[in-house]
Design a protein around this motif. Structure first.
Motif, PDB file in Angstrom:
ATOM      1  N   ALA A  51       0.866  -1.263  -0.146  1.00  0.00           N
ATOM      2  CA  ALA A  51       0.261  -0.069   0.061  1.00  0.00           C
ATOM      3  C   ALA A  51       0.874   1.365  -0.079  1.00  0.00           C
ATOM      4  O   ALA A  51       0.603   2.185  -0.789  1.00  0.00           O
ATOM      5  CB  ALA A  51      -0.796  -0.110   1.191  1.00  0.00           C
ATOM      6  N   ARG A  52       1.858   1.031   0.796  1.00  0.00           N
ATOM      7  CA  ARG A  52       2.633   2.382   0.825  1.00  0.00           C
ATOM      8  C   ARG A  52       3.517   2.571  -0.523  1.00  0.00           C
ATOM      9  O   ARG A  52       3.540   3.706  -0.979  1.00  0.00           O
ATOM     10  CB  ARG A  52       4.023   2.276   2.047  1.00  0.00           C
ATOM     11  N   LYS A  53       3.974   1.598  -1.227  1.00  0.00           N
ATOM     12  CA  LYS A  53       4.684   1.568  -2.516  1.00  0.00           C
ATOM     13  C   LYS A  53       3.409   2.261  -3.426  1.00  0.00           C
ATOM     14  O   LYS A  53       3.785   3.120  -4.362  1.00  0.00           O
ATOM     15  CB  LYS A  53       5.191   0.357  -2.959  1.00  0.00           C
ATOM     16  N   GLN A  54       2.331   1.725  -3.606  1.00  0.00           N
ATOM     17  CA  GLN A  54       1.135   2.198  -4.297  1.00  0.00           C
ATOM     18  C   GLN A  54       0.855   3.758  -3.995  1.00  0.00           C
ATOM     19  O   GLN A  54       0.825   4.326  -4.987  1.00  0.00           O
ATOM     20  CB  GLN A  54       0.105   1.349  -4.179  1.00  0.00           C
ATOM     21  N   ALA A  55       0.943   4.237  -2.758  1.00  0.00           N
ATOM     22  CA  ALA A  55       0.547   5.324  -2.555  1.00  0.00           C
ATOM     23  C   ALA A  55       1.798   6.174  -3.059  1.00  0.00           C
ATOM     24  O   ALA A  55       1.257   7.440  -3.508  1.00  0.00           O
ATOM     25  CB  ALA A  55       0.227   5.637  -1.030  1.00  0.00           C
ATOM     26  N   GLN A  56       3.056   5.823  -3.050  1.00  0.00           N
ATOM     27  CA  GLN A  56       4.176   6.690  -3.422  1.00  0.00           C
ATOM     28  C   GLN A  56       4.089   6.876  -4.812  1.00  0.00           C
ATOM     29  O   GLN A  56       4.212   7.895  -5.579  1.00  0.00           O
ATOM     30  CB  GLN A  56       5.476   5.913  -3.103  1.00  0.00           C
ATOM     31  N   ARG A  57       3.700   5.679  -5.915  1.00  0.00           N
ATOM     32  CA  ARG A  57       3.604   5.886  -7.162  1.00  0.00           C
ATOM     33  C   ARG A  57       2.351   6.649  -7.670  1.00  0.00           C
ATOM     34  O   ARG A  57       2.732   7.411  -8.590  1.00  0.00           O
ATOM     35  CB  ARG A  57       3.195   4.129  -7.743  1.00  0.00           C
ATOM     36  N   GLU A  58       1.385   6.754  -6.571  1.00  0.00           N
ATOM     37  CA  GLU A  58       0.050   7.659  -6.997  1.00  0.00           C
ATOM     38  C   GLU A  58       0.495   9.288  -6.768  1.00  0.00           C
ATOM     39  O   GLU A  58      -0.301  10.018  -7.121  1.00  0.00           O
ATOM     40  CB  GLU A  58      -0.979   7.074  -6.487  1.00  0.00           C
ATOM     41  N   GLY A  59       1.565   9.406  -5.698  1.00  0.00           N
ATOM     42  CA  GLY A  59       1.806  10.667  -5.517  1.00  0.00           C
ATOM     43  C   GLY A  59       0.915  11.150  -4.275  1.00  0.00           C
ATOM     44  O   GLY A  59       1.041  12.487  -4.012  1.00  0.00           O
ATOM     45  N   LEU A  60       0.509  10.255  -3.569  1.00  0.00           N
ATOM     46  CA  LEU A  60      -0.371  10.558  -2.207  1.00  0.00           C
ATOM     47  C   LEU A  60       0.786  10.795  -1.089  1.00  0.00           C
ATOM     48  O   LEU A  60       0.306  11.576  -0.333  1.00  0.00           O
ATOM     49  CB  LEU A  60      -1.223   9.404  -1.915  1.00  0.00           C
ATOM     50  N   ILE A  61       1.782  10.039  -1.272  1.00  0.00           N
ATOM     51  CA  ILE A  61       2.861  10.472  -0.144  1.00  0.00           C
ATOM     52  C   ILE A  61       3.932  10.463  -0.670  1.00  0.00           C
ATOM     53  O   ILE A  61       4.249  10.182  -1.804  1.00  0.00           O
ATOM     54  CB  ILE A  61       2.704   9.280   1.000  1.00  0.00           C
ATOM     55  N   ALA A  62       4.814  11.265   0.071  1.00  0.00           N
ATOM     56  CA  ALA A  62       6.302  11.576  -0.587  1.00  0.00           C
ATOM     57  C   ALA A  62       6.983  10.504  -0.687  1.00  0.00           C
ATOM     58  O   ALA A  62       7.185   9.601  -0.018  1.00  0.00           O
ATOM     59  CB  ALA A  62       6.999  12.624   0.207  1.00  0.00           C
ATOM     60  N   ASP A  63       7.903  10.471  -1.920  1.00  0.00           N
ATOM     61  CA  ASP A  63       8.798   9.259  -2.005  1.00  0.00           C
ATOM     62  C   ASP A  63      10.002   9.551  -1.525  1.00  0.00           C
ATOM     63  O   ASP A  63      10.607  10.549  -2.152  1.00  0.00           O
ATOM     64  CB  ASP A  63       8.826   8.762  -3.599  1.00  0.00           C
ATOM     65  N   PRO A  64      10.785   8.920  -0.486  1.00  0.00           N
ATOM     66  CA  PRO A  64      12.088   9.425  -0.186  1.00  0.00           C
ATOM     67  C   PRO A  64      13.272   9.309  -0.972  1.00  0.00           C
ATOM     68  O   PRO A  64      14.132   9.917  -1.014  1.00  0.00           O
ATOM     69  CB  PRO A  64      12.070   8.516   1.212  1.00  0.00           C
ATOM     70  N   ARG A  65      12.992   8.372  -2.027  1.00  0.00           N
ATOM     71  CA  ARG A  65      14.011   8.450  -2.895  1.00  0.00           C
ATOM     72  C   ARG A  65      14.080   9.513  -3.907  1.00  0.00           C
ATOM     73  O   ARG A  65      15.247   9.851  -4.316  1.00  0.00           O
ATOM     74  CB  ARG A  65      13.942   6.999  -3.966  1.00  0.00           C
ATOM     75  N   LYS A  66      13.026  10.099  -4.183  1.00  0.00           N
ATOM     76  CA  LYS A  66      12.813  11.378  -5.131  1.00  0.00           C
ATOM     77  C   LYS A  66      13.760  12.688  -4.155  1.00  0.00           C
ATOM     78  O   LYS A  66      14.435  13.205  -5.162  1.00  0.00           O
ATOM     79  CB  LYS A  66      11.494  11.658  -5.310  1.00  0.00           C
ATOM     80  N   LYS A  67      13.444  12.501  -3.169  1.00  0.00           N
ATOM     81  CA  LYS A  67      14.197  13.606  -2.345  1.00  0.00           C
ATOM     82  C   LYS A  67      15.627  13.476  -2.476  1.00  0.00           C
ATOM     83  O   LYS A  67      16.505  14.564  -2.889  1.00  0.00           O
ATOM     84  CB  LYS A  67      13.845  13.525  -0.977  1.00  0.00           C
ATOM     85  N   LYS A  68      16.242  12.212  -2.486  1.00  0.00           N
ATOM     86  CA  LYS A  68      17.819  12.033  -2.745  1.00  0.00           C
ATOM     87  C   LYS A  68      17.987  12.078  -4.023  1.00  0.00           C
ATOM     88  O   LYS A  68      19.113  13.035  -4.159  1.00  0.00           O
ATOM     89  CB  LYS A  68      17.994  10.493  -2.139  1.00  0.00           C
ATOM     90  N   LEU A  69      17.300  11.685  -4.691  1.00  0.00           N
ATOM     91  CA  LEU A  69      17.611  11.927  -6.429  1.00  0.00           C
ATOM     92  C   LEU A  69      17.713  13.422  -6.586  1.00  0.00           C
ATOM     93  O   LEU A  69      18.575  13.813  -7.398  1.00  0.00           O
ATOM     94  CB  LEU A  69      16.644  11.260  -7.223  1.00  0.00           C
ATOM     95  N   LEU A  70      16.835  14.202  -6.248  1.00  0.00           N
ATOM     96  CA  LEU A  70      16.596  15.581  -6.525  1.00  0.00           C
ATOM     97  C   LEU A  70      17.795  16.396  -5.945  1.00  0.00           C
ATOM     98  O   LEU A  70      18.578  17.245  -6.434  1.00  0.00           O
ATOM     99  CB  LEU A  70      15.372  16.264  -5.999  1.00  0.00           C
ATOM    100  N   ALA A  71      18.487  16.076  -4.747  1.00  0.00           N
ATOM    101  CA  ALA A  71      19.397  16.559  -4.109  1.00  0.00           C
ATOM    102  C   ALA A  71      20.733  16.247  -4.897  1.00  0.00           C
ATOM    103  O   ALA A  71      21.474  17.006  -4.908  1.00  0.00           O
ATOM    104  CB  ALA A  71      19.584  16.242  -2.533  1.00  0.00           C
ATOM    105  N   ALA A  72      20.884  15.069  -5.265  1.00  0.00           N
ATOM    106  CA  ALA A  72      22.014  14.621  -6.063  1.00  0.00           C
ATOM    107  C   ALA A  72      22.189  15.129  -7.386  1.00  0.00           C
ATOM    108  O   ALA A  72      23.350  15.567  -7.761  1.00  0.00           O
ATOM    109  CB  ALA A  72      21.890  13.019  -6.225  1.00  0.00           C
ATOM    110  N   ARG A  73      20.984  15.399  -7.975  1.00  0.00           N
ATOM    111  CA  ARG A  73      20.988  16.380  -9.322  1.00  0.00           C
ATOM    112  C   ARG A  73      21.500  17.743  -9.118  1.00  0.00           C
ATOM    113  O   ARG A  73      22.322  18.228  -9.914  1.00  0.00           O
ATOM    114  CB  ARG A  73      19.648  16.148  -9.759  1.00  0.00           C
TER     115      ARG A  73
END
Length: 106
Positions: free
Chosen positions: A58-80
């Motif tokens: 359910a957590r993975k599904q919510a992250q895919r749908e954008g309902l909750i923040a994806d912690p991996r995206k935060k790291k990717l954006l900071a790295a970029r």
């Protein structure tokens, strides 16, 4: 389960075998079967594992749908952006001038 030994390299074959066994869950199963588990305890464990899997799904599904923040995206954006939070170059961080802070010995 089958692992081929190439060029008499047994160490590499053992590493591959261990990795396959880990992926299949053989070590977890061996650890679980080391001692007798009452049927009631087994049912409780299996139920809690099923709940954990459902929550994760359910957590993975919510992250895919954008309902909750994806912690991996935060790291990717900071790295970029090239800036690490709290790292050198961060405003107000020690060593903001690009130099390393002095090492303290206690």
């Amino acid at each position: 389960m089958q692992v081929f030994v190439r060029d008499n390299n047994v160490d590499q074959a053992l590493r591959i075998l261990k990795k396959k066994m880990q992926r299949e869950g053989v070590f977890r199963e061996m650890k679980r079967r080391r001692f007798y588990e009452k049927p009631s305890a087994q049912a409780t464990r299996e139920k809690s594992e099923a709940i954990r899997r459902a929550r994760k799904l359910a957590r993975k599904q919510a992250q895919r749908e954008g309902l909750i923040a994806d912690p991996r995206k935060k790291k990717l954006l900071a790295a970029r952006a090239g800036a690490r939070p709290g790292g050198p170059g961060a405003p107000g961080a020690p060593g903001a001038d690009g130099r390393r802070p002095p090492q303290r010995r206690f």
